[in-house]
Design an enzyme around this catalytic site. Sequence first.
Site, mmCIF file in Angstrom:
data_model
loop_
_atom_site.group_PDB
_atom_site.id
_atom_site.type_symbol
_atom_site.label_atom_id
_atom_site.label_comp_id
_atom_site.label_asym_id
_atom_site.label_seq_id
_atom_site.Cartn_x
_atom_site.Cartn_y
_atom_site.Cartn_z
ATOM 1 C CG ASN A 61 1.315 -110.267 21.212
ATOM 2 O OD1 ASN A 61 0.522 -111.075 21.690
ATOM 3 N ND2 ASN A 61 2.242 -110.593 20.334
ATOM 4 C CG HIS A 87 1.074 -92.744 43.266
ATOM 5 N ND1 HIS A 87 -0.226 -92.307 43.378
ATOM 6 C CD2 HIS A 87 1.026 -93.812 42.441
ATOM 7 C CE1 HIS A 87 -1.016 -93.080 42.668
ATOM 8 N NE2 HIS A 87 -0.276 -94.009 42.081
ATOM 9 N N GLY A 103 8.372 -107.037 24.029
ATOM 10 C CA GLY A 103 7.638 -107.604 25.152
ATOM 11 C C GLY A 103 8.160 -107.147 26.497
ATOM 12 C CB ALA A 107 12.204 -108.017 25.051
ATOM 13 C CE LYS A 138 22.057 -95.999 31.144
ATOM 14 N NZ LYS A 138 23.066 -96.354 32.047
#
Length: 187
Positions: free
Chosen positions: A84, A114, A141, A159, A179
Amino acid sequence: MATELEKLKAGDWYCFTNEEVAARKARAAKLCQEFNAISATEPEKQTAKMEEILGSYGDNLSVQANFNCDYGKNIHVGHDFLSNYNLIILDIAPVNIGNHVMIGPNVGIYTVNHPMTAAGRRQYLAKASPVNIGNDVWIGGSVTILPGVTIGNNVVIGAGAVVTKDIADNTVVAGVPAKPIKSLKAE
């Protein structure tokens, strides 16, 4: 002595401002900009540009704009791939995605990290670890997938989840950090 690009490919610390490393990113940024400028009413053109960006792909490739990546050639997707809007894949290391994978809007898949030290960050250091995603995966999403994660087959990621660890086959995960919340039947 290894070049910065050789260090990157080996999974070692490398300088991300290096000219060769920056050139890969600049190429990807240009191609992504071209992809994102193509009208959604021209899906054939979008697919052709995406095929130019990716390292490999299967049949039935569908990616909605906006799409951004760091290299593109490290992204490998299987058959029936659907993403999407607003997918970001920072593919400094390989991102391998299986067959029949659906990705919701605003998802980030990251292979780069990093240093935890200020001195290391001041040297513009980075290190990359691959991400592997199995077959028949649905990523909801606004999910974030961190470097080095392997996601099994037949997985659903709720999501907004932040995936920091590997996910076993036939599992539903959600939350921050993600989880397991349910098992799925193997098909």
